[in-house]
Design a protein around this motif. Structure first.
Motif, short mmCIF file in Angstrom:
data_model
loop_
_atom_site.label_atom_id
_atom_site.label_comp_id
_atom_site.label_asym_id
_atom_site.label_seq_id
_atom_site.Cartn_x
_atom_site.Cartn_y
_atom_site.Cartn_z
N THR A 282 12.12 -51.06 21.19
CA THR A 282 11.48 -49.95 20.48
C THR A 282 10.27 -49.39 21.22
OG1 THR A 282 10.01 -51.42 19.24
CG2 THR A 282 12.16 -50.94 18.27
N VAL A 283 9.99 -48.13 20.92
CA VAL A 283 8.75 -47.50 21.38
C VAL A 283 8.14 -46.78 20.20
CG1 VAL A 283 9.86 -45.35 22.17
CG2 VAL A 283 7.67 -46.08 23.16
N SER A 284 6.81 -46.89 20.06
CA SER A 284 6.09 -46.25 18.95
C SER A 284 4.77 -45.70 19.47
CB SER A 284 5.79 -47.27 17.84
OG SER A 284 6.96 -47.90 17.38
N ILE A 285 4.24 -44.75 18.74
CA ILE A 285 2.89 -44.27 19.03
C ILE A 285 1.92 -45.11 18.20
CG2 ILE A 285 2.91 -42.50 17.21
CD1 ILE A 285 1.25 -40.73 19.11
N ALA A 286 0.78 -45.43 18.76
CA ALA A 286 -0.22 -46.20 18.02
C ALA A 286 -0.87 -45.31 16.96
CB ALA A 286 -1.28 -46.74 18.98
N GLN A 287 -1.18 -45.92 15.82
CA GLN A 287 -1.76 -45.18 14.70
C GLN A 287 -3.06 -44.47 15.11
OE1 GLN A 287 -1.81 -43.34 11.86
NE2 GLN A 287 -0.97 -45.07 10.72
N ARG A 288 -3.90 -45.16 15.87
CA ARG A 288 -5.18 -44.59 16.30
C ARG A 288 -5.16 -44.33 17.82
NH1 ARG A 288 -9.49 -45.03 12.68
NH2 ARG A 288 -9.00 -46.14 10.74
N ALA A 289 -4.09 -43.76 18.28
CA ALA A 289 -3.96 -43.46 19.71
C ALA A 289 -5.10 -42.55 20.16
CB ALA A 289 -2.61 -42.78 19.99
N PRO A 290 -5.86 -42.95 21.18
CA PRO A 290 -6.96 -42.11 21.65
C PRO A 290 -6.49 -40.84 22.36
CG PRO A 290 -6.74 -44.06 23.03
CD PRO A 290 -5.80 -44.24 21.88
N HIS A 291 -5.24 -40.85 22.79
CA HIS A 291 -4.68 -39.69 23.49
C HIS A 291 -3.34 -39.32 22.84
CE1 HIS A 291 -6.95 -42.22 26.44
NE2 HIS A 291 -7.62 -41.08 26.58
N PRO A 292 -3.37 -38.83 21.61
CA PRO A 292 -2.13 -38.64 20.84
C PRO A 292 -1.16 -37.63 21.43
CG PRO A 292 -4.01 -37.62 19.73
CD PRO A 292 -4.57 -38.44 20.85
N ALA A 293 -1.66 -36.54 21.99
CA ALA A 293 -0.77 -35.54 22.56
C ALA A 293 -0.07 -36.07 23.81
CB ALA A 293 -1.53 -34.27 22.89
N ALA A 294 -0.84 -36.71 24.71
CA ALA A 294 -0.25 -37.30 25.91
C ALA A 294 0.74 -38.39 25.54
CB ALA A 294 -1.35 -37.86 26.81
N ALA A 295 0.43 -39.17 24.50
CA ALA A 295 1.34 -40.22 24.05
C ALA A 295 2.66 -39.64 23.58
CB ALA A 295 0.69 -41.03 22.93
N ARG A 296 2.61 -38.53 22.84
CA ARG A 296 3.84 -37.89 22.37
C ARG A 296 4.65 -37.35 23.54
NH1 ARG A 296 0.34 -37.54 18.12
NH2 ARG A 296 1.26 -37.62 16.02
#
Length: 362
Positions: A282-296
């Protein structure tokens, strides 16, 4: 009395019909909008591709926590950074358990460093992360290419690739007629006495078969298998290497790993014992990702056809429905049971595995 200009209808009747038709059209449009609005809302929340890229450019980097090997991870990083040269990927690679513990510790200390969490579904890690509100939700535009069983309906995870538990054997040490074709064949007297190498952490394999067979039948089988005096060792590729070297004739391991040894010309072959337990990476985005757009953007990239084709080159089993494994028999032609990602009782399966095979809890 006024005459009707066409077909016997008056102007008043024609006007009334026009108004009625307009009402019907408005109702139809309202129904269509009601159906499409949730999807439109999600698309707006995620942002269109240009907006997402612009936000990611401002962020400039992301942190990828993964279980994928460093040589393979670096290949994906090079591909991603070539596509988005304004984003730097910081890699943290470790085992699933170690990564889960690290993220939990970081969140407890309010140190929100991780953006993308990849490969942490073993040992019930996914459930723990979700319960602690560490996992975010993201429905990638690439999700439409994933089969239903390889993505979460609520957007908490998607599968980048799979692993299958198969039986790998040394072709020089095992005659064709002696190759086990079923789990029951592993109980034959000829395989007793350190002939089978198993993994100290094959918990998902154990858990999947318990669910498929039922607890009583499953435990009865594994207790008989325990009497075969297996060799237990940690390390997916290492066990197959030992079989290739003739240290033991059989091992229960990952199909893609076995196939990679086949491709290299090692004296290895493998067979799927049904049902084949399928591990979901699996792969997920972290709830409090400091770089949410780059993570997506990075998650979109991992699900892209380009990245999935690269996984196929690595003898992995891609998740996209339009990218077959190489060879396709890595995932096709046999009965499967998929890993229960949100298994809240995994700790009990781990305990039973260690108890049944006489292993020390790690």
């Amino acid at each position: 009395m006024r005459c009707a200009p066409w077909g016997g209808e008056s102007w008043a009747e024609d006007s009334s019909r026009t108004k009625l038709m307009a009402v019907h059209i408005k109702r139809i449009l309202f129904v269509i909008l009601a159906i499409l609005w949730p999807s439109f809302g999600r698309a707006q929340a995620q942002g269109t591709a240009p907006d997402l890229v612009a936000q990611a450019k401002k962020e400039g980097r992301l942190s990828w926590y993964t279980t994928v090997s460093i040589p393979e991870s670096k290949q994906f990083i090079d591909m991603f950074e070539k596509q988005y040269p304004f984003i730097k990927v910081d890699l943290l690679r470790s085992g699933s358990g170690a990564l889960v513990n690290r993220v939990i510790s970081e969140y407890a200390a309010k140190n929100y460093a991780a953006d993308v969490l990849h490969g942490m579904s073993s040992r019930g890690g996914f459930t723990i992360l979700k319960q602690k509100n560490i996992l975010g939700r993201y429905e990638s535009p690439e999700d439409k290419y994933l089969p239903v069983e390889l993505k979460d309906k609520n957007g908490y995870w998607g599968s980048t690739f799979q692993n299958t538990f198969v039986l790998a054997y040394n072709k020089r040490n095992v005659k064709p007629d002696d190759v086990p074709k079923t789990y029951e064949d592993l109980l034959r007297p000829m395989w007793k006495g350190r002939q089978i190498i198993n993994d100290t952490d094959n918990f998902e394999w154990f858990d999947g078969l318990l669910k498929f067979w039922g607890r009583d039948k499953g435990l009865a089988y594994f207790r008989r298998l325990a009497q075969q005096d297996q060799i237990f060792q940690r390390g997916a590729r290492g066990r197959i290497q030992l079989v290739a070297a003739g240290e033991a004739p059989l091992t229960i391991g990952y199909g893609p790993h076995a196939q990679s040894f086949v491709n290299q010309g090692a004296p290895i072959e493998w067979v799927p014992l049904e049902p084949v337990v399928v591990i979901i990476n699996t792969v997920s985005i972290a709830q409090r990702a400091p770089h949410p757009a780059a993570a997506r953007l990075f998650i979109d990239f991992l699900f892209s056809k380009t990245a999935q084709l690269k996984l196929r080159e690595m003898s992995r089993i891609p998740s996209r429905s339009d990218v077959d494994a190489d060879p396709p028999r890595l995932i096709k032609g046999f009965k499967k049971v998929f890993q229960d990602i949100e298994n809240e009782n995994m700790s009990e399966s781990i305990r039973l595995f260690q108890q049944t095979f006489g292993l020390t809890a790690g």
